[in-house]
Design a protein around this motif. Structure first.
Motif, PDB file in Angstrom:
ATOM      1  N   LYS A 131       0.796  -1.220   0.000  1.00 18.94           N
ATOM      2  CA  LYS A 131       0.000   0.000   0.000  1.00 18.94           C
ATOM      3  C   LYS A 131       0.833   1.278   0.000  1.00 18.94           C
ATOM      4  O   LYS A 131       0.264   2.377  -0.032  1.00 18.94           O
ATOM      5  CB  LYS A 131      -0.933   0.019   1.214  1.00 18.94           C
ATOM      6  N   LEU A 132       2.148   1.178   0.032  1.00 18.64           N
ATOM      7  CA  LEU A 132       2.977   2.382   0.089  1.00 18.64           C
ATOM      8  C   LEU A 132       2.778   3.230  -1.158  1.00 18.64           C
ATOM      9  O   LEU A 132       3.048   2.777  -2.271  1.00 18.64           O
ATOM     10  CB  LEU A 132       4.450   1.990   0.238  1.00 18.64           C
ATOM     11  N   LYS A 133       2.306   4.464  -0.965  1.00 20.66           N
ATOM     12  CA  LYS A 133       2.007   5.342  -2.091  1.00 20.66           C
ATOM     13  C   LYS A 133       3.042   6.457  -2.257  1.00 20.66           C
ATOM     14  O   LYS A 133       3.396   6.818  -3.375  1.00 20.66           O
ATOM     15  CB  LYS A 133       0.623   5.976  -1.916  1.00 20.66           C
ATOM     16  N   LYS A 134       3.522   6.981  -1.107  1.00 24.05           N
ATOM     17  CA  LYS A 134       4.452   8.105  -1.163  1.00 24.05           C
ATOM     18  C   LYS A 134       5.678   7.793  -0.318  1.00 24.05           C
ATOM     19  O   LYS A 134       5.557   7.413   0.838  1.00 24.05           O
ATOM     20  CB  LYS A 134       3.784   9.387  -0.651  1.00 24.05           C
ATOM     21  N   LEU A 135       6.852   7.987  -0.900  1.00 23.17           N
ATOM     22  CA  LEU A 135       8.106   7.754  -0.193  1.00 23.17           C
ATOM     23  C   LEU A 135       9.059   8.905  -0.495  1.00 23.17           C
ATOM     24  O   LEU A 135       9.349   9.189  -1.657  1.00 23.17           O
ATOM     25  CB  LEU A 135       8.728   6.422  -0.616  1.00 23.17           C
TER      26      LEU A 135
ATOM     27  N   SER B 239       8.214  -4.973  -6.794  1.00 25.58           N
ATOM     28  CA  SER B 239       6.840  -5.484  -6.755  1.00 25.58           C
ATOM     29  C   SER B 239       5.939  -4.672  -5.840  1.00 25.58           C
ATOM     30  O   SER B 239       4.942  -5.180  -5.335  1.00 25.58           O
ATOM     31  CB  SER B 239       6.819  -6.961  -6.335  1.00 25.58           C
ATOM     32  N   ASN B 240       6.284  -3.409  -5.632  1.00 27.87           N
ATOM     33  CA  ASN B 240       5.367  -2.536  -4.907  1.00 27.87           C
ATOM     34  C   ASN B 240       4.197  -2.211  -5.830  1.00 27.87           C
ATOM     35  O   ASN B 240       4.386  -1.844  -6.981  1.00 27.87           O
ATOM     36  CB  ASN B 240       6.088  -1.262  -4.483  1.00 27.87           C
ATOM     37  N   GLN B 241       2.984  -2.345  -5.321  1.00 26.38           N
ATOM     38  CA  GLN B 241       1.811  -2.231  -6.178  1.00 26.38           C
ATOM     39  C   GLN B 241       1.235  -0.818  -6.278  1.00 26.38           C
ATOM     40  O   GLN B 241       0.540  -0.507  -7.236  1.00 26.38           O
ATOM     41  CB  GLN B 241       0.716  -3.169  -5.650  1.00 26.38           C
ATOM     42  N   ASP B 242       1.529   0.047  -5.278  1.00 28.55           N
ATOM     43  CA  ASP B 242       0.800   1.312  -5.205  1.00 28.55           C
ATOM     44  C   ASP B 242       1.655   2.568  -5.231  1.00 28.55           C
ATOM     45  O   ASP B 242       1.108   3.669  -5.206  1.00 28.55           O
ATOM     46  CB  ASP B 242      -0.043   1.336  -3.921  1.00 28.55           C
ATOM     47  N   ILE B 243       2.986   2.472  -5.275  1.00 30.12           N
ATOM     48  CA  ILE B 243       3.819   3.670  -5.180  1.00 30.12           C
ATOM     49  C   ILE B 243       3.492   4.629  -6.330  1.00 30.12           C
ATOM     50  O   ILE B 243       3.489   4.242  -7.499  1.00 30.12           O
ATOM     51  CB  ILE B 243       5.331   3.324  -5.154  1.00 30.12           C
ATOM     52  N   GLU B 244       3.183   5.867  -5.975  1.00 25.82           N
ATOM     53  CA  GLU B 244       2.831   6.874  -6.965  1.00 25.82           C
ATOM     54  C   GLU B 244       3.788   8.056  -6.951  1.00 25.82           C
ATOM     55  O   GLU B 244       3.985   8.711  -7.976  1.00 25.82           O
ATOM     56  CB  GLU B 244       1.401   7.374  -6.720  1.00 25.82           C
ATOM     57  N   GLU B 245       4.378   8.332  -5.755  1.00 26.55           N
ATOM     58  CA  GLU B 245       5.299   9.455  -5.629  1.00 26.55           C
ATOM     59  C   GLU B 245       6.583   8.984  -4.951  1.00 26.55           C
ATOM     60  O   GLU B 245       6.548   8.445  -3.851  1.00 26.55           O
ATOM     61  CB  GLU B 245       4.664  10.584  -4.813  1.00 26.55           C
ATOM     62  N   LEU B 246       7.713   9.211  -5.614  1.00 28.83           N
ATOM     63  CA  LEU B 246       9.011   8.799  -5.089  1.00 28.83           C
ATOM     64  C   LEU B 246       9.986   9.959  -5.250  1.00 28.83           C
ATOM     65  O   LEU B 246      10.254  10.406  -6.378  1.00 28.83           O
ATOM     66  CB  LEU B 246       9.512   7.564  -5.846  1.00 28.83           C
ATOM     67  N   TYR B 247      10.515  10.446  -4.120  1.00 32.02           N
ATOM     68  CA  TYR B 247      11.393  11.616  -4.133  1.00 32.02           C
ATOM     69  C   TYR B 247      12.769  11.208  -3.633  1.00 32.02           C
ATOM     70  O   TYR B 247      12.980  10.930  -2.459  1.00 32.02           O
ATOM     71  CB  TYR B 247      10.793  12.709  -3.233  1.00 32.02           C
ATOM     72  N   MET B 248      13.750  11.163  -4.558  1.00 30.41           N
ATOM     73  CA  MET B 248      15.129  10.793  -4.216  1.00 30.41           C
ATOM     74  C   MET B 248      16.085  11.660  -5.043  1.00 30.41           C
ATOM     75  O   MET B 248      16.766  11.172  -5.945  1.00 30.41           O
ATOM     76  CB  MET B 248      15.372   9.303  -4.491  1.00 30.41           C
ATOM     77  N   PRO B 249      16.179  12.928  -4.756  1.00 32.34           N
ATOM     78  CA  PRO B 249      16.927  13.857  -5.621  1.00 32.34           C
ATOM     79  C   PRO B 249      18.437  13.687  -5.592  1.00 32.34           C
ATOM     80  O   PRO B 249      19.125  14.188  -6.497  1.00 32.34           O
ATOM     81  CB  PRO B 249      16.523  15.230  -5.068  1.00 32.34           C
TER      82      PRO B 249
END
Length: 538
Positions: free
Chosen positions: A418-422, A437-447
């Motif tokens: 269920k992780l959506k934002k990281l 295999s994460n099903q829900d990640i929509e936002e990933l911030y790793m600049p």
């Protein structure tokens, strides 16, 4: 009210009383029978009703109670003239049966088990407590572990090698152990610990030819997180190394029931809080969990109750430590303002904690919280390093912010559901299988990430945009099988591994400014050694 129903109401609650009144009118006609059967076969608990109903076991429970009532009233006799030997019966369903007479014979079966799935039986001295048999499928070498991605306790692999064990006391309590061992739920109750579920007549056969007459036979009734010992069902929170940590301050160690005095101890998770000597310990010396290391020199222990929660406040020279327990004494919240390191396998087996607040932790070791599935809130504002298998396969966390983490090991956050934002604003190095295999990640911030390992974000379904402005090296299978990524910004990447963006269907814009090498990557509009901006339009 019927006297039996009064007893059941007091010991098991009003809902169970009503269920028994509805299901067992004939048993209630014999005074004392139903309450006797309930107390003999189920540890008193007001949660028993909910556990039966919520698992859809109403009918199974009714049938079980009538079965044991029939056994009490009229014992069935063995028909000697028709009973085949256990070897003959098991041969009919494709097994070879072996009885173990010494430790060497037991160890000879270790070859059939993966290293992390070996039975506790192989640790020695099991013959002191049990009669040990192994049943091995005749085609066992053709049944491969790799062919079973989602192990089920009674699938073909799991039951291709089973250990059938009876205690040496007069009860001859039976345990049928699965080949997967602890990879699946309740592996010591394969076939519901009923030999007749393997082939009809096998129970009778073991009675006749080996003298294994079970004082309390399992009639096939089984509930998740309940273990049956000597005919009585106990609710347990954890099973580790064939030791069951039960509700009600009970520990079951190789069929031996140990009930700890509630005025002196609290059994929670797989730990024991000693209220008298002010210390927390592990019951099982084979378990290594550094959680207990933070409770040296306890000054006071305060216990509060709030709704269905038990709040333990531990005071020492550093600061207060707060542990919240649910109604079953499972940890659901942990707050520690002084700890700076989560050592290897910290709360490794815990599967219940919902919230963690650790404001000073800087380092997270190997396999921390690996079995946790329910964590929703996690605060680690000072954490800088995360080792392998942290929070693998978590099922409930939706958002996470780790402001100072720089280095992340392998298999971190993989198989999260269920992780959506990281947000990882300081991260520089990412290990293999990160967010795999994460099903829900929509936002990933790793600049600030510069290095990304293999299989990162593979089989990710919902990520549409990703920008890694500082990344220089990407391993194999990056974003493999992603179905929705449309924009990918990698301006400084120089090396990309195999299967980069393999099977991607919707990518519109791909920016690679300084690619030096690609191996089996996407088809680029210019040379794979391009030094200028490359924009691919699909």
């Amino acid at each position: 009210m019927n006297e039996d129903l009064k007893v059941i109401k007091k010991k098991y609650g009003e809902n169970m009383m009503k269920l028994c009144r509805e299901y067992f009118p004939s048993l209630l006609e014999q005074e004392g029978l139903l309450s006797q059967l309930m107390l003999e076969h189920f540890v008193p608990s007001h949660e028993l009703y909910d556990d039966i109903v919520n698992n859809g076991l109403d009918t199974d429970f009714k049938n079980y109670m009538y079965d044991i009532a029939d056994m009490l009233i009229k014992e069935e006799k063995i028909n000697n003239s028709t009973v085949k030997t256990p070897k003959e019966l098991l041969d009919e369903v494709g097994y070879d049966l072996y009885e173990c007479h010494d430790e060497e014979e037991i160890q000879s079966f270790k070859k059939y088990y993966k290293d992390d799935e070996k039975l506790c039986t192989f640790r020695g001295n099991r013959l002191n407590r049990c009669h040990v048999f192994f049943a091995v499928k005749k085609n066992v070498n053709e049944i491969k572990r790799k062919d079973f991605d989602k192990p089920q306790r009674q699938d073909l692999y799991g039951t291709s090698v089973i250990s059938i064990q009876f205690t040496r006391d007069e009860a001859h309590t039976l345990s049928i152990k699965n080949r997967y061992n602890h990879t699946v739920s309740n592996p010591d109750s394969t076939f519901s610990n009923n030999l007749d579920n393997i082939i009809p007549g096998l129970t009778e056969s073991f009675e006749k030819y080996y003298g294994m007459v079970q004082k309390h036979k399992n009639q096939g009734f089984e509930m998740p997180n309940y273990v049956c010992v000597n005919g009585k069902y106990y609710k347990y929170n954890y099973e580790i190394n064939n030791i069951y940590y039960c509700t009600g301050n009970i520990i079951i160690d190789n069929f031996e029931i140990k009930e700890l005095a509630k005025e002196k101890y609290i059994v929670f998770d797989y730990f024991i809080l000693d209220l008298v000597n002010k210390k927390i310990s592990l019951y099982d010396e084979k378990v290594d969990d550094p959680f207990i290391n933070d409770f040296n020199n306890i000054d006071t222990i305060e216990i509060k109750r709030q709704d269905n929660e038990k709040i333990i406040i531990i005071k020492n020279s550093n600061d207060d430590i707060v542990i919240k327990l649910d109604n079953d004494n499972k940890i659901i919240c942990y707050n520690n303002n002084s700890i700076e390191e989560l050592g290897k396998q910290f709360l490794y087996y815990n599967n219940s904690i919902l919230e963690i607040y650790l404001p000073k932790v800087k380092t997270i070791g190997f396999a921390v919280l690996s079995f946790n599935r329910k964590l929703k809130k996690l605060s680690l504002p000072e954490a800088k390093t995360i080792d392998t298998f942290f929070l693998d396969s978590n099922e409930d966390m939706e958002e996470l912010y780790l402001p100072k983490v720089k280095t992340i090991g392998d298999c971190v956050f993989s198989y999260n559901k269920k992780l959506k934002k990281l947000s990882l604003p300081a991260a520089e190095t990412i290990g293999d299988s990160f967010l795999r295999s994460n099903q829900d990640i929509e936002e990933l911030y790793m600049p600030k990430v510069r290095t990304v390992g293999h299989c990162v974000l593979s089989s990710n379904m919902k990520l549409k945009k990703l920008s890694l402005p500082e990344v220089e090296t990407i391993g194999n299978c990056f974003l493999e099988d992603n179905e929705n990524i449309k924009e990918l910004f990698l301006p400084k990447v120089k090396t990309i591994g195999e299967s980069f963006l393999s099977s991607n269907k919707k990518l519109a814009d791909l920016l690679l400014s300084e690619v030096a090498t690609t191996d089996d990557g996407p088809s680029l509009n210019s040379s794979s050694n391009a030094k200028s901006k490359v924009l691919v339009k699909k």
